[in-house]
Each structure stands twice: as structure tokens, then as C-alpha cells.
Motif scaffolding. Structure first.
Motif, PDB file in Angstrom:
ATOM      1  N   LEU A  78      37.641  60.818  66.703  1.00 15.13           N
ATOM      2  CA  LEU A  78      36.570  61.634  66.623  1.00 15.13           C
ATOM      3  C   LEU A  78      36.664  62.555  67.830  1.00 15.13           C
ATOM      4  O   LEU A  78      36.708  61.936  69.093  1.00 15.13           O
ATOM      5  N   VAL A 122      29.865  65.725  66.800  1.00 15.80           N
ATOM      6  CA  VAL A 122      31.089  65.378  66.139  1.00 15.80           C
ATOM      7  C   VAL A 122      31.665  66.506  65.648  1.00 15.80           C
ATOM      8  O   VAL A 122      31.316  66.911  64.530  1.00 15.80           O
ATOM      9  N   ALA A 166      36.946  65.091  62.987  1.00 16.02           N
ATOM     10  CA  ALA A 166      37.275  63.770  62.865  1.00 16.02           C
ATOM     11  C   ALA A 166      38.534  63.455  61.979  1.00 16.02           C
ATOM     12  O   ALA A 166      38.684  64.238  60.696  1.00 16.02           O
TER      13      ALA A 166
END
Lengths: 322, 331
Positions: B225, B232, B235
């Protein structure tokens, strides 16, 4: 290189007394730097690499006489500055500056940045008041800051900006040598790359020499012309960066290079895993200091310190096995 | 495979003199048994706050929202007693500086035996035997001698091994390692990383590895991540992330790392600095530093777009190629 060296160290030693907490009795010495000889040439970057306790910071501080050497000789532009008094040292101080790892710790929190940058000019009696201010503005511009930044205090800056200020201060007196002690270690990678670029361009513009202390071999490869590998106060290997990273000969150099995690996934490399821990610098092993962890240790390594021999032009190594 | 930890839309705010300051803004991710999930980011990205909130270790001034499911329970809704029960037992954590997490006035042996006696109800004798076995498992030489020593008598690498032994004492399903090797020398770092991966393979626990070092990520992580300014932003599986990064921040991060094997590797720094936690974010938080920012990035926060399975990035550049992935954040 035919040109005379800017700095020449001859068998430099820096030992600190080790005292017990009980009545501060002396209980021996810590040999932080134990017999280093090298040359630093004008316009080059010499990287000094090693793990904690190897003496890399001490050698940087001793070289510019922030520490008093215990033994050996320091020559700067040919002059012996090993034992000069601080008054006699003053003209040399201008030419030797330092950039520290944590610029915040080395800035006065209550002093405006422009005053901080002006101070060395005042102390060394350079220029008049007006010309000094202009010089400060030039310096800010040179390291990528605005004139307005000069009016602020250190806490108003991010880590990367503070390091720019630290560099500007080191440049104020037009030095020929800057000792950089882990200047990018405390910075995030995206900012670290900015500072490395800045150091490179300043060197090209001003013909500076850097004595660049770092534990990060990636950074060293990017920036340095030659590299010295140290271990527990002693020199292990010295070569051009090109040679050292491709065909470093010392078992410690090889282990160090193989231990660095590479940003390339899926490639399982064979690591030379060193057994055990770094010995304490206050109680270094006999003979070659690396013998306790060396994969190629021989009996002679425990008894005799290897000599600092030249195995190719400009390539030196201290190892019995090579 | 079923995940052991499922985090949905985690938000963490700190109360400060200047009002509520968000540190994590809607993070979602999961961890499966036997995998290393690496959370990468620079200082201020929210990676450490994320891990502390999983352990219920946030300071009083912080508030966490969203859901963190572990063993059919929502960790954000456990009380202090229930959380203590789980810590060390279900989830363990190791930190950057082992000296600050070890108690300087107790022996290594005492600190190792304590969780065994509390969480696993072992007798003194059983706990001693188990403690020695744990020290041997983390490859500490002369384990019996170490049991009697105090933390200050050990080197940095040894202390981190002791911390790992304590963390593993109650066979956790999940180990959170926050910059476990940052304070260590590179030859010692290599030993500790190998140890963590090896223990994970043997016990089948899941590992969350928080780091800023892309080299460490590449060599240990299965999935990654990337966090920026509390979110975030991308990912993906480790190979995908390094070879086909979609987010300009991830690309910039990878290009900022000097290459040890190539002196001519062009270093591309990211201009500017990360926004401070309190700064108001409009549009994409990365747009002021982004080379490819367009008008839209200034005004609208990008949703996540999926690129095949297990690869999401929160960037408007992916709008055409990727599929809308729901939620406002990658995970």
C-alpha cells in the motif's frame, strides 16, 4: 591525479579516554579513528562509508579540526594544520565548512534565517552591511529559497528546506571543502533526491570538494567519485566508486554491498550474511578488526593488523586474504 | 484465501489547538495469513498512525472511525480490557527502537516470561523453557545467558531479536512491524528481515511491515500500500507496483531512490513538500507536486480505479484505462 591534494591525512588517530562512571577513572581508550591516511583532491567527492561506530563522523570532524587529533598529520592546501591554535586556524576555517545531519539542531531557533546566514560574514569581517545582505539573498537563491524565506524562523521550515539553509550557511564564506555528515539521512526519499541534486549542481558551479559521510551506499554511488570503507576506526578499502561497487575486493565491502536491499522485487539474491554483531568500538578485536565476522578469516587475521596496500593504481585495501 | 484482518474506511483524527486534524482519511485494506503487506510512505503519510489504531494504541486526543475486523470482532469497538487481551495474543507489534519498548529494569527473561504467564497461563518452569526456546528461534546465541541479562547489555540487533521473540511469545496471527530495521546497520538489517520472513513462513502469521525504504519493500513484501497525506493512493502486488506503478506519486517515489548498482541511474526528485496534516486539501492531495496534474485534479478528489485484480490507484489518470472501484480510496 597529478594535482596536489587539497587535504592530506597521514596516519590520523583520534582516541577518546574512556572513563568509568565511578570517580571518572580512566579505564582505557576508545580508538574512534585509528590510523587513517588518505588524500582529498580539489573538486572531487570522497564518500566515507561504514556502520555505526566505525569512526566516519569523527574523522570528518577531526579533519576540519573540530576535534583535536591524537596522532598523525592533517595538511590543508599543503599547510600543516594539525596543531594550529584557533587564532592561526581562523583563515583556514573559512575554507572548510560542515553540513550536519539534523539542520534544525544546528540552527538557532530564535534567529531569523537571514541573520543566521549573515553571521559568518560578520565574524570573518567580509563586506559592508549592505553588501552582506545582498550576499545573503544570493545564497538563498543559490539553494533554491526565496528572499522572503530569510525573514522567517527555523521552525517554519520543513526538513528539506532546513537542509537547504544548512547548505547556504556552509557556502557563505566560499569554502573549498565541505564535510557533509549524513546530510540526507533524516530526509524523506523524495526530498532527499532534491538535496542530492542541489549538492551536485553546487559542486559543478563552484568546484567544491565534498567529504561525504554516509551509511547509505545508494546515495554514495550516486554522488561520489571515490569511496573509503571503514570498520571500527580503520580503513578497509579505498577505490574509485566505479571500481568499488563493481569489484570491491575486501570481504567486508562485499558483504556490505550484498546486504543492501535492492528496489527490484522477485530477484532473490545470494546474500553474504555476516554472522554476529558489530564489536564494541571500545573493545575492538585484535589484528584485523573485521576478523570476528569475516567469512574468509585466517589465523594471521587474529594476530596481525593487515597493511594498507595498493593493489592497483588508486585502489587500496587492508586484508590478509587479498 | 480468507483475510485475517479487514480494514474498511479507517479515519483517524487528532484533537489539537487548531481543531480536529485528520491523520488518516479513509484507508481500506486487508491482510491474509502468511503474507507480508507493506505500507510505504514518507513522514506524515499516516502509515504509523494506521498501525497504532489497529493496536488500540492511539493517544487520548485521537479518534478512530470506520471498521477494523479481526477474528469476527471490530477492534475499534473493544474496551480497554478486551484490547489488552488481544494485544500480544492475537496481534503483536514491534517498533523501530527496541530500547524504548523494552523495560530497562527487568531482565530479558522476565520480559519474555511475562506474556507467557499472563496470556498462556504457564507455570514459571514452563514459561522459562518456552522463553529459552523463543530466544533460540530468533537465533540468539547463548539463550540461557541472555535470559539473565538486561536490555542495555545487548546490541541493537540483539534487542530487536528479543522484541521479536516477545512479540511471537503468544503465537499471534498478525505481526505489525513499524520500521523494524530503520535504526539498525545494514548488515544487521539484512539478518532481521530474513528472520521476520522466515518466522512468517514457519508460523503462517500475517505481517504488516511499515517502512519508507523501497529496497526493504521489494525484498520482503507480497503486497504494497502506498500512502500519501493520510490516504492510500495505490495498492498492488509487489511486482506490479514496481514494474507498472499507476500513481504519479508511486512513480516519483521509485525514481527518487538512488540505485546502488547503477551510478548513472537518473534521479528524479518530486518537487515541493508533502502537505502538513492540518492543511486543507482540495482535489487530489498530490496535485501541487504532480507533473501530470490537470484542471480536474485541483477541484475533485479522485476515486480509486481498478486495473485488473488487486491493483487500484486513486488518480484521475486511470479514469479511462481503469474501472471505477467504489469508495474514495484505494485498498
Amino acid at each position: 591525479m597529478a594535482a596536489p591534494a587539497l587535504v592530506k591525512l597521514e596516519n590520523l588517530k583520534k582516541h577518546y579516554p574512556r572513563r568509568s562512571s565511578w570517580f571518572r577513572r580512566s579505564t582505557g581508550e576508545v580508538k574512534a579513528v585509528d590510523g587513517i591516511s588518505l588524500e582529498l583532491y580539489a573538486g572531487e567527492t570522497l564518500g566515507v562509508v561504514g556502520e555505526s561506530g566505525c569512526g566516519k563522523s569523527t574523522i570528518g570532524r577531526t579533519l576540519i579540526r573540530l576535534e583535536k587529533p591524537t596522532e598523525g598529520r592533517i595538511r590543508f592546501e599543503g599547510a600543516d594544520i594539525t596543531h594550529l591554535s584557533s587564532r592561526k586556524l581562523k583563515p583556514y576555517r573559512r575554507k572548510m565548512q560542515m553540513v550536519f545531519q539534523d539542520p534544525f539542531a544546528s540552527l538557532n531557533p530564535r534567529q531569523r534565517i537571514d541573520d543566521t546566514l549573515e553571521e559568518p560574514l560578520t565574524i570573518h569581517q567580509m563586506l559592508d552591511k549592505r553588501a552582506r545582505r545582498e550576499r545573503v539573498w544570493e545564497l538563498l537563491d543559490e539553494v533554491g529559497l526565496d528572499r522572503e524565506h530569510g525573514e522567517r524562523l527555523p521552525h517554519e521550515f520543513s526538513g528539506g528546506q532546513r537542509q537547504r539553509i544548512g547548505i547556504a550557511r556552509a557556502l557563505a564564506l566560499n569554502p573549498s571543502l565541505i564535510v557533509c555528515d549524513e546530510p540526507v539521512s533524516a530526509l524523506d526519499v523524495s526530498v532527499q533526491a532534491q538535496i542530492l541534486k542541489l549538492l551536485k549542481s553546487l559542486q559543478q558551479k563552484r568546484g567544491l570538494s565534498y567529504f561525504f559521510i554516509s551509511h547509505d551506499l545508494g546515495v554514495v554511488r550516486h554522488l561520489c567519485d571515490r569511496v573509503l570503507i571503514m570498520y571500527l576506526g580503520q580503513a578497509m578499502e579505498l577505490a574509485s566508486a566505479f571500481t568499488l561497487f563493481r569489484e570491491g575486493q575486501h570481504p567486508y565491502t562485499q558483504a556490505l554491498l550484498s546486504a543492501i536491499p535492492r528496489p527490484v522485487p522477485g530477484k532473490k539474491r545470494e546474500r553474504i550474511l555476516l554472522k554476529g554483531d558489530l564489536p564494541s568500538p571500545s573493545d575492538p578485536p585484535s589484528g584485523c578488526p573485521f576478523h570476528t565476522r569475516c567469512p574468509e578469516v585466517r589465523s594471521v587475521c587474529r594476530e596481525r593488523r593487515p597493511e594498507w596496500k595498493e593493489i592497483a593504481p588508486g585502489h587500496r585495501i587492508a586484508c590478509h586474504a587479498r | 484465501m480468507e483475510s485475517i484482518l479487514q480494514v474498511d474506511n479507517l479515519e483517524v483524527c487528532f484533537r489539537t489547538a487548531h481543531g480536529e486534524v485528520p491523520a488518516v482519511r479513509g484507508a481500506s485494506f486487508s491482510v491474509r495469513p502468511g503474507e507480508v503487506l507493506s505500507i510505504v510512505g514518507e513522514s506524515g503519510s499516516g502509515k504509523s498512525v494506521t498501525s497504532l489504531s489497529l493496536m488500540g494504541l492511539l493517544p487520548e486526543s485521537a479518534r478512530a472511525m470506520g471498521s477494523v475486523r479481526f477474528d469476527d470482532r471490530d477492534l475499534l469497538r473493544l474496551n480497554g480490557e478486551e484490547m489488552r487481551e488481544l494485544r500480544g495474543n492475537g496481534i503483536s507489534m514491534i517498533f523501530q527502537e527496541p530500547m524504548t519498548s523494552l523495560n530497562p529494569v527487568f531482565t530479558v527473561g522476565f520480559q519474555l516470561m511475562e506474556p507467557l504467564r499472563i496470556h498462556r497461563d504457564q507455570s514459571k518452569k514452563e514459561a522459562y523453557r518456552e522463553a529459552v526456546r523463543l530466544l533460540e528461534q530468533v537465533e540468539i546465541p547463548e539463550a540461557k545467558k541472555r535470559m539473565e541479562q538486561f536490555p542495555h547489555e545487548l546490541s541493537g540487533g540483539m534487542r530487536q531479536r528479543v522484541m521479536i521473540a516477545i512479540a511471537l511469545a503468544c503465537r499471534p496471527k498478525l505481526l505489525i512491524a513499524d520500521e523494524p530495521t530503520t535504526a539498525l546497520d545494514v548488515t544487521i538489517q539484512a539478518q532481521i528481515l530474513d528472520l521476520i520472513v522466515d518466522l512468517k513462513d514457519r508460523t503462517g502469521m500475517g505481517v504488516i511491515l511499515i517502512t519508507h525504504d523501497m529496497g526493504v519493500v521489494a525484498e520482503t513484501a507480497d503486497r504494497v500500500l502506498v500512502m500519501y497525506a493520510g490516504r492510500v493512493v495505490e495498492a498492488a502486488g509487489v511486482e506490479t507496483l514496481f514494474h507498472e506503478p499507476k500513481h504519479p506519486y508511486t512513480q516519483g517515489l521509485l525514481q527518487s531512490v538512488p540505485n546502488v548498482d547503477d551510478s548513472l541511474y537518473p534521479l528524479n526528485s518530486i518537487p515541493g513538500y508533502m502537505p502538513k496534516p492540518g492543511e486543507i486539501q482540495r482535489g487530489c492531495p498530490f496535485h501541487p507536486r504532480c507533473r501530470e496534474a490537470v484542471e480536474k485534479c485541483r477541484d475533485h478528489h479522485p476515486p480509486s480505479f481498478a486495473f485488473g485484480t488487486e491493483h487500484v490507484a486513486s488518480c484521475w489518470l486511470g479514469e479511462e484505462e481503469g474501472e471505477a472501484h467504489g469508495g474514495s480510496s484505494a485498498g
